[in-house]
Design a protein around this motif. Structure first.
Motif, mmCIF file in Angstrom:
data_model
loop_
_atom_site.group_PDB
_atom_site.id
_atom_site.type_symbol
_atom_site.label_atom_id
_atom_site.label_comp_id
_atom_site.label_asym_id
_atom_site.label_seq_id
_atom_site.Cartn_x
_atom_site.Cartn_y
_atom_site.Cartn_z
ATOM 1 N N SER A 108 0.803 -1.188 0.050
ATOM 2 C CA SER A 108 -0.021 0.190 0.221
ATOM 3 C C SER A 108 0.812 1.284 0.035
ATOM 4 C CB SER A 108 -1.006 0.037 1.149
ATOM 5 O OG SER A 108 0.003 0.177 2.341
ATOM 6 N N ALA A 109 2.179 1.209 0.518
ATOM 7 C CA ALA A 109 2.819 2.271 0.611
ATOM 8 C C ALA A 109 3.644 2.573 -0.934
ATOM 9 C CB ALA A 109 3.963 2.094 1.488
ATOM 10 N N VAL A 110 3.576 1.674 -1.377
ATOM 11 C CA VAL A 110 4.264 1.716 -2.936
ATOM 12 C C VAL A 110 3.268 2.174 -3.677
ATOM 13 C CG1 VAL A 110 4.708 0.449 -4.966
ATOM 14 C CG2 VAL A 110 5.888 -0.043 -2.893
ATOM 15 N N THR A 111 1.954 2.044 -3.538
ATOM 16 C CA THR A 111 0.557 2.467 -4.406
ATOM 17 C C THR A 111 0.478 4.129 -4.034
ATOM 18 O OG1 THR A 111 -0.447 0.315 -4.618
ATOM 19 C CG2 THR A 111 -1.595 2.491 -4.340
ATOM 20 N N ILE A 112 0.565 4.472 -2.616
ATOM 21 C CA ILE A 112 0.426 5.786 -2.358
ATOM 22 C C ILE A 112 1.630 6.672 -2.804
ATOM 23 C CG2 ILE A 112 0.325 7.137 -0.104
ATOM 24 C CD1 ILE A 112 -1.686 4.984 0.968
ATOM 25 N N GLY A 113 2.836 5.822 -2.636
ATOM 26 C CA GLY A 113 4.188 6.548 -2.881
ATOM 27 C C GLY A 113 4.115 7.144 -4.481
ATOM 28 N N PRO A 151 3.363 18.773 2.377
ATOM 29 C CA PRO A 151 2.632 17.734 2.827
ATOM 30 C C PRO A 151 3.051 16.450 1.847
ATOM 31 C CG PRO A 151 1.384 19.519 2.745
ATOM 32 C CD PRO A 151 2.421 20.118 2.168
ATOM 33 N N LEU A 152 3.344 16.444 0.702
ATOM 34 C CA LEU A 152 3.674 15.538 -0.328
ATOM 35 C C LEU A 152 4.939 14.868 -0.048
ATOM 36 C CD1 LEU A 152 2.990 17.264 -3.982
ATOM 37 C CD2 LEU A 152 1.400 15.717 -2.429
ATOM 38 N N ASP A 153 5.877 15.702 0.658
ATOM 39 C CA ASP A 153 7.090 15.201 1.111
ATOM 40 C C ASP A 153 6.832 14.365 2.320
ATOM 41 O OD1 ASP A 153 8.155 16.759 -0.745
ATOM 42 O OD2 ASP A 153 8.983 18.285 0.684
ATOM 43 N N GLY A 154 6.003 14.866 3.229
ATOM 44 C CA GLY A 154 5.404 14.157 4.381
ATOM 45 C C GLY A 154 4.891 12.628 3.902
ATOM 46 N N VAL A 155 3.985 12.436 3.200
ATOM 47 C CA VAL A 155 3.519 11.348 2.617
ATOM 48 C C VAL A 155 4.485 10.402 2.152
ATOM 49 C CG1 VAL A 155 1.769 10.119 1.353
ATOM 50 C CG2 VAL A 155 1.232 12.425 2.381
ATOM 51 N N ARG A 156 5.394 10.587 1.345
ATOM 52 C CA ARG A 156 6.421 10.013 0.705
ATOM 53 C C ARG A 156 7.482 9.701 1.895
ATOM 54 N NH1 ARG A 156 9.340 13.567 -2.398
ATOM 55 N NH2 ARG A 156 10.534 12.042 -3.267
ATOM 56 N N LEU A 157 7.694 10.461 2.728
ATOM 57 C CA LEU A 157 8.576 9.975 3.797
ATOM 58 C C LEU A 157 8.125 8.877 4.723
ATOM 59 C CD1 LEU A 157 11.412 10.396 5.376
ATOM 60 C CD2 LEU A 157 10.040 12.336 6.814
ATOM 61 N N ILE A 163 7.982 1.055 3.874
ATOM 62 C CA ILE A 163 8.680 0.065 3.074
ATOM 63 C C ILE A 163 9.853 -0.378 3.778
ATOM 64 C CG2 ILE A 163 9.799 -0.244 1.152
ATOM 65 C CD1 ILE A 163 7.714 1.556 -0.342
ATOM 66 N N GLY A 164 10.592 0.588 4.409
ATOM 67 C CA GLY A 164 11.959 0.193 5.059
ATOM 68 C C GLY A 164 11.685 -0.766 6.208
ATOM 69 N N ASN A 165 10.817 -0.357 7.208
ATOM 70 C CA ASN A 165 10.304 -1.135 8.309
ATOM 71 C C ASN A 165 9.900 -2.712 7.906
ATOM 72 O OD1 ASN A 165 10.870 0.469 10.477
ATOM 73 N ND2 ASN A 165 8.753 1.663 10.287
ATOM 74 N N ALA A 166 9.176 -2.732 6.847
ATOM 75 C CA ALA A 166 8.611 -4.076 6.240
ATOM 76 C C ALA A 166 9.703 -4.954 5.865
ATOM 77 C CB ALA A 166 7.554 -3.935 5.088
ATOM 78 N N HIS A 167 10.832 -4.067 5.158
ATOM 79 C CA HIS A 167 12.002 -5.006 4.799
ATOM 80 C C HIS A 167 12.878 -5.559 5.924
ATOM 81 C CE1 HIS A 167 11.861 -4.711 0.377
ATOM 82 N NE2 HIS A 167 12.021 -3.085 0.556
ATOM 83 N N THR A 168 12.638 -4.806 6.832
ATOM 84 C CA THR A 168 13.515 -4.954 8.344
ATOM 85 C C THR A 168 12.781 -6.321 8.778
ATOM 86 O OG1 THR A 168 14.191 -2.721 8.762
ATOM 87 C CG2 THR A 168 14.343 -4.228 10.543
ATOM 88 N N ALA A 195 3.786 3.301 11.279
ATOM 89 C CA ALA A 195 4.097 4.338 10.238
ATOM 90 C C ALA A 195 3.066 4.286 9.087
ATOM 91 C CB ALA A 195 5.438 4.147 9.505
ATOM 92 N N ALA A 196 2.422 2.991 8.891
ATOM 93 C CA ALA A 196 1.399 3.029 7.724
ATOM 94 C C ALA A 196 0.047 3.834 8.329
ATOM 95 C CB ALA A 196 0.862 1.693 7.683
ATOM 96 N N HIS A 197 -0.212 3.766 9.610
ATOM 97 C CA HIS A 197 -1.613 4.481 10.238
ATOM 98 C C HIS A 197 -1.211 6.055 9.868
ATOM 99 C CE1 HIS A 197 -3.962 6.274 13.115
ATOM 100 N NE2 HIS A 197 -4.899 5.359 13.061
ATOM 101 N N ALA A 198 0.175 6.512 10.248
ATOM 102 C CA ALA A 198 0.478 7.850 9.908
ATOM 103 C C ALA A 198 0.271 8.323 8.462
ATOM 104 C CB ALA A 198 1.553 8.241 10.544
#
Length: 273
Positions: A108-113, A151-157, A163-168, A195-198
């Motif tokens: 979902s983070a990839v989609t939103i990103g 705000p776009l930067d914030g969502v992307r961050l 994604i980083g936490n999921a890889h971990t 992080a996903a909730h935010a």
């Protein structure tokens, strides 16, 4: 869906490889991402079915010597059932269940990103057709003409954090024996969820505050040659000109028009011939 319903008639340029490709409706564009978000929701729901199984009563790995009723315990605690195999319950499912959950969030983070990146690209244009509302942007500390889409930067961050936490979560479990401590804490999976909730909240806020300039979007389509595929299609449908030839004609027409500084609508019948 509600936002898309407001823009069924809004014509916008669509892009492939970062280059203007064909016109479409803004509703069509938004519903593509809505469909992806629905699939992400289905992945999370499917993951929950497997995640909501009780491991309790498995003990270290071989169940307990006490007369525990695992099914009743699961029922009392609100689980849908038990992880039947006790070795699986404690030592194996604790790996794949967290990975599946984290990866569904990462998808979902990839989609939103992707969507945020597309919106961010509009700020490369001196006259974008879609923007954040004025109150969402902030001025530059040194360049007075700039309006930064933070705000776009914030969502992307946040999407990157998901994604980083999921890889971990995956890396913690990778190349380990069953029963190792590396993967057993749920900390990283819970951080992924936080992080996903935010990210979802920030994404919803951005989408609720987009401003679409319908006239500017149509002008962006009209100013260049994004309808040339239809030229080749019409030649095939109406005059039985092979698509290869029609494609070549439309490509040459584009080259000529651009080099002459003319829009498609500016070309004369003589030039088209």
């Amino acid at each position: 869906m509600a936002f898309a319903s407001q823009h069924v008639e809004t014509i916008v340029p669509a892009y492939t490889h970062g280059v203007k490709a064909q016109p479409t409706s803004f509703a069509h564009y938004l519903l593509a991402f809505s469909a992806a978000c629905e699939r992400d929701a289905e992945r999370l729901e499917a993951a929950f079915v497997r995640l909501n199984r009780s491991p309790l009563g498995a003990a270290a790995l071989g169940t307990s010597g006490f007369p525990l009723n695992r099914e009743r315990l699961a029922e009392l605690l609100g689980f849908d059932g038990v992880v039947e195999n006790s070795y699986d319950a404690n030592l194996v499912s604790s790996v794949d269940s967290k990975i599946e959950f984290a990866n569904a969030l990462a998808s979902s983070a990839v989609t939103i990103g992707q969507l945020m990146q597309n919106l961010h690209t509009q700020y490369h244009n001196p006259r974008p057709w879609i923007l954040l509302s004025a109150e969402q942007t902030s001025g530059s500390s040194i360049m007075p003409q700039k309006r930064n889409p933070r705000p776009l930067d914030g969502v992307r961050l946040l999407a990157t954090s998901v994604i980083g936490n999921a890889h971990t979560v995956t890396l913690n479990a990778h190349n380990t024996n069953s029963g190792m401590n590396d993967y057993r804490p749920a900390t990283q999976a819970l951080e992924t969820a936080a992080a996903a909730h935010a990210m979802y909240a920030a994404y919803a806020h951005v989408m609720a505050n987009l401003v679409v300039d319908t006239e500017r979007a149509l002008a962006e389509v009209d100013i260049d040659y994004s309808t040339m595929t239809e030229v080749a299609d019409v030649l095939l449908r109406e005059a039985e000109v092979p698509f290869r030839i029609g494609h070549h004609y439309a490509s040459e027409l584009t080259t000529y028009g651009r080099s002459s500084g003319k829009r498609p609508k500016d070309l004369t019948d003589e030039e088209l011939s």
